[in-house]
Scaffold this motif. Structure first.
Motif, PDB file in Angstrom:
ATOM      1  N   ARG A   1      30.423 110.760  14.272  1.00 52.19           N
ATOM      2  CA  ARG A   1      28.927 111.856  14.680  1.00 52.19           C
ATOM      3  C   ARG A   1      28.381 112.081  13.252  1.00 52.19           C
ATOM      4  O   ARG A   1      29.313 112.746  12.510  1.00 52.19           O
ATOM      5  CB  ARG A   1      28.198 112.119  15.427  1.00 52.19           C
ATOM      6  N   ASP A   2      26.898 111.194  12.245  1.00 56.12           N
ATOM      7  CA  ASP A   2      26.903 112.033  10.906  1.00 56.12           C
ATOM      8  C   ASP A   2      25.032 112.067  11.026  1.00 56.12           C
ATOM      9  O   ASP A   2      24.499 111.300  11.019  1.00 56.12           O
ATOM     10  CB  ASP A   2      27.401 110.915   9.694  1.00 56.12           C
ATOM     11  N   GLY A   3      24.827 112.750  11.702  1.00 60.14           N
ATOM     12  CA  GLY A   3      23.407 113.488  12.329  1.00 60.14           C
ATOM     13  C   GLY A   3      23.277 111.940  13.521  1.00 60.14           C
ATOM     14  O   GLY A   3      24.255 112.571  14.347  1.00 60.14           O
ATOM     15  N   CYS A   4      22.294 111.008  13.100  1.00 59.08           N
ATOM     16  CA  CYS A   4      21.835 109.901  13.760  1.00 59.08           C
ATOM     17  C   CYS A   4      22.060 108.673  13.571  1.00 59.08           C
ATOM     18  O   CYS A   4      22.355 107.713  14.445  1.00 59.08           O
ATOM     19  CB  CYS A   4      20.180 109.840  13.905  1.00 59.08           C
ATOM     20  N   ASP A   5      23.564 108.966  13.033  1.00 61.08           N
ATOM     21  CA  ASP A   5      24.278 107.759  12.342  1.00 61.08           C
ATOM     22  C   ASP A   5      25.664 107.914  13.027  1.00 61.08           C
ATOM     23  O   ASP A   5      26.258 109.292  13.424  1.00 61.08           O
ATOM     24  CB  ASP A   5      24.450 107.391  10.837  1.00 61.08           C
ATOM     25  N   PHE A   6      26.590 107.153  12.993  1.00 63.43           N
ATOM     26  CA  PHE A   6      27.760 106.825  13.274  1.00 63.43           C
ATOM     27  C   PHE A   6      28.695 106.229  11.510  1.00 63.43           C
ATOM     28  O   PHE A   6      27.832 104.759  11.903  1.00 63.43           O
ATOM     29  CB  PHE A   6      28.313 105.981  14.607  1.00 63.43           C
ATOM     30  N   ARG A   7      29.503 106.936  11.536  1.00 63.06           N
ATOM     31  CA  ARG A   7      29.759 106.911   9.873  1.00 63.06           C
ATOM     32  C   ARG A   7      31.584 106.562  10.375  1.00 63.06           C
ATOM     33  O   ARG A   7      31.970 107.112  10.851  1.00 63.06           O
ATOM     34  CB  ARG A   7      29.586 108.243   9.448  1.00 63.06           C
ATOM     35  N   LEU A   8      31.702 105.080   9.410  1.00 62.59           N
ATOM     36  CA  LEU A   8      33.434 105.467   9.363  1.00 62.59           C
ATOM     37  C   LEU A   8      33.672 105.185   8.030  1.00 62.59           C
ATOM     38  O   LEU A   8      33.338 104.142   7.759  1.00 62.59           O
ATOM     39  CB  LEU A   8      33.735 103.413  10.421  1.00 62.59           C
ATOM     40  N   ARG A   9      34.645 106.129   7.802  1.00 64.47           N
ATOM     41  CA  ARG A   9      34.984 105.859   5.939  1.00 64.47           C
ATOM     42  C   ARG A   9      36.618 106.026   6.227  1.00 64.47           C
ATOM     43  O   ARG A   9      37.060 106.668   6.707  1.00 64.47           O
ATOM     44  CB  ARG A   9      34.772 107.363   5.858  1.00 64.47           C
ATOM     45  N   ALA A  10      36.717 105.423   5.435  1.00 67.58           N
ATOM     46  CA  ALA A  10      38.083 104.896   5.209  1.00 67.58           C
ATOM     47  C   ALA A  10      38.144 105.553   3.098  1.00 67.58           C
ATOM     48  O   ALA A  10      37.641 104.474   2.540  1.00 67.58           O
ATOM     49  CB  ALA A  10      39.403 103.726   5.141  1.00 67.58           C
ATOM     50  N   TRP A  11      39.223 106.119   2.700  1.00 67.54           N
ATOM     51  CA  TRP A  11      39.805 106.060   1.222  1.00 67.54           C
ATOM     52  C   TRP A  11      41.098 105.182   1.337  1.00 67.54           C
ATOM     53  O   TRP A  11      42.527 105.741   2.458  1.00 67.54           O
ATOM     54  CB  TRP A  11      40.000 107.176   1.306  1.00 67.54           C
ATOM     55  N   LEU A  12      41.752 104.529   0.563  1.00 69.82           N
ATOM     56  CA  LEU A  12      42.090 103.624   0.178  1.00 69.82           C
ATOM     57  C   LEU A  12      43.422 103.197  -1.460  1.00 69.82           C
ATOM     58  O   LEU A  12      42.622 104.132  -2.378  1.00 69.82           O
ATOM     59  CB  LEU A  12      42.541 102.066   0.053  1.00 69.82           C
ATOM     60  N   PRO A  13      44.987 104.176  -1.539  1.00 67.51           N
ATOM     61  CA  PRO A  13      45.164 104.245  -3.569  1.00 67.51           C
ATOM     62  C   PRO A  13      45.277 102.736  -3.487  1.00 67.51           C
ATOM     63  O   PRO A  13      45.004 102.036  -3.067  1.00 67.51           O
ATOM     64  CB  PRO A  13      46.887 104.890  -2.621  1.00 67.51           C
ATOM     65  N   TRP A  14      44.630 103.021  -4.631  1.00 69.69           N
ATOM     66  CA  TRP A  14      44.231 101.555  -5.997  1.00 69.69           C
ATOM     67  C   TRP A  14      44.812 102.165  -7.062  1.00 69.69           C
ATOM     68  O   TRP A  14      45.227 102.747  -7.881  1.00 69.69           O
ATOM     69  CB  TRP A  14      42.825 101.610  -6.249  1.00 69.69           C
ATOM     70  N   ARG A  15      45.979 101.511  -7.543  1.00 72.83           N
ATOM     71  CA  ARG A  15      46.971 102.150  -8.407  1.00 72.83           C
ATOM     72  C   ARG A  15      46.659 100.725  -9.181  1.00 72.83           C
ATOM     73  O   ARG A  15      46.491  99.642  -9.245  1.00 72.83           O
ATOM     74  CB  ARG A  15      48.801 101.298  -8.067  1.00 72.83           C
ATOM     75  N   ALA A  16      46.487 101.524 -10.170  1.00 72.59           N
ATOM     76  CA  ALA A  16      46.266 100.385 -11.921  1.00 72.59           C
ATOM     77  C   ALA A  16      47.428  99.516 -11.970  1.00 72.59           C
ATOM     78  O   ALA A  16      48.819  99.812 -11.367  1.00 72.59           O
ATOM     79  CB  ALA A  16      45.765 101.633 -13.157  1.00 72.59           C
TER      80      ALA A  16
END
Length: 393
Positions: free
Chosen positions: A378-393
């Motif tokens: 939960r993020d306030g009144c929202d549901f949040r799905l967040r992902a960080w992925l490595p991006w190598r040059a």
């Protein structure tokens, strides 16, 4: 590797026949090569030498039973070795077999019995040309060498078997994630619209037709994607099929198509891509990002049908790729252009779609394998799905 159970018939392949034949020859050669002190000993009569050789031949023949009864063969050869030199070669092979195929506890007491027989051999058949201490030392080296080698082979086989089992489990888990990712998206569309038709039979005919079209298209796509996954499974099984190769895995470039399918099904989606071009994203990273968005859209339809979904994909080389899917936890959207079917889907109060939470578990594993991080909640009144992925040059 053959799995040996006492008394169980052994099925030998070509490799097993070759190994058994090699063990037979090696045992015979070892006994003959080291037999000079016995053959040249004037105290050994011809009759005793002939009996010694017959015992050695029988012991070599017994080695063909070592796979079925390794401990029994070793126990049968050990006392004979006290009186017969030509049994030395088969005895070494028998001890090696026990070390490879039996538990350490069994190996310990069989080895201890072999050491007792070694001392008895030196006392019963002393070599006139070699000190007893040297005879005992040579025997210790031989017994310790073959038993240690057998334990090493056993541990290596166990390691390879554990790695194989782990790889097989990982493959099953990966295919389970793939099946969920592929099918849950389609089936959630089908479930939402079928539920709307079930609980609102008074929906106008035009909206019924539209919902039926979505159900038909979702079912068709689900069957097609299920066939693709099964094709990959068959290809991995090595039967030569090419089904899996005909349908490449999705990448970030396929994200607009995924969003458009969700919009056509009646769910408003706001997509923002800030990556400077999806073609620049590595395929593995893009595929994982696609699955994150797919799972987010699926969960939003399950738990907040009809509410607007916001999808943001941003990042770049070295900074990594951030994927965020956000939707309201419930209620109705402010978009007045949605049709009656969408409103019906939002107000449906039927049973929840099964499998809640399973997709997020598999998604977390997928992101972790890619070296990224996943957050959801939960993020306030929202549901949040967040992902960080490595991006190598």
């Amino acid at each position: 590797m053959l799995r040996l159970i006492p008394g169980e018939p052994v099925r030998r392949g070509r490799r097993e026949w070759a190994v058994d034949a090699g063990a037979f020859v090696l045992a015979a050669v070892f006994s003959v090569v080291t037999s000079e002190p016995v053959v040249d000993n004037p105290a050994v009569s011809d009759a005793r030498l002939a009996a010694d050789q017959i015992a050695g031949a029988l012991a070599c023949a017994a080695l063909w039973l070592r796979r079925r009864w390794p401990v029994g063969v070793a126990l049968a050869i050990l006392p004979v070795g006290v009186f017969s030199h030509f049994v030395a070669g088969p005895l070494e092979v028998a001890l090696f077999t026990v070390a490879v195929h039996r538990r350490p506890r069994t190996v310990v007491w069989v080895t201890a019995l072999a050491l007792v027989c070694l001392v008895a051999t030196v006392l019963v058949r002393p070599d006139p040309h070699t000190p007893p201490e040297l005879d005992v030392f040579i025997g210790l080296v031989l017994i310790g060498g073959v038993v240690g080698w057998g334990l090493y082979v056993r541990s290596r086989r166990q390691l390879l078997a554990s790695l194989y089992d782990r790889a097989r489990r990982d493959t099953r888990e990966a295919m389970a994630r793939e099946m969920h990712d592929v099918l849950a998206h389609r089936l959630s569309l089908l479930s939402v619209h079928a539920g709307a038709l079930e609980y609102r039979p008074d929906v106008p005919l035009g909206d019924v037709r539209q919902a039926a079209g979505v159900i038909r298209e979702s079912a068709h796509q689900a069957l097609e994607e299920l066939r693709e996954v099964i094709g990959v499974l068959r290809s991995d099984a090595g039967n030569g099929t090419r089904d899996g190769a005909e349908h490449p895995q999705p990448t970030l470039a396929d994200l607009p198509r995924l969003v458009e399918e969700t919009r056509r099904a009646g769910t408003p989606v706001d997509l923002r891509q800030e990556t400077g071009g999806a073609a620049d994203v590595p395929r593995a990273v893009g595929r994982t990002a696609y699955r994150v968005v797919q799972e987010g859209l699926t969960n939003a339809r399950k738990h907040a049908a009809g509410c607007e979904i916001e999808v943001v994909v941003a990042g770049g080389p070295r900074r990594g790729l951030t994927v965020e899917v956000r939707n309201r936890l419930g209620g109705t959207t402010q978009n007045t252009t949605q049709n009656t079917t969408q409103n019906t889907a939002r107000s449906t109060s039927g049973p929840a779609v099964p499998g809640a939470g399973v997709g997020l578990v598999g998604l977390a594993e997928r992101v972790a394998l890619a070296g990224g991080r996943l957050e959801h909640g939960r993020d306030g009144c929202d549901f949040r799905l967040r992902a960080w992925l490595p991006w190598r040059a």
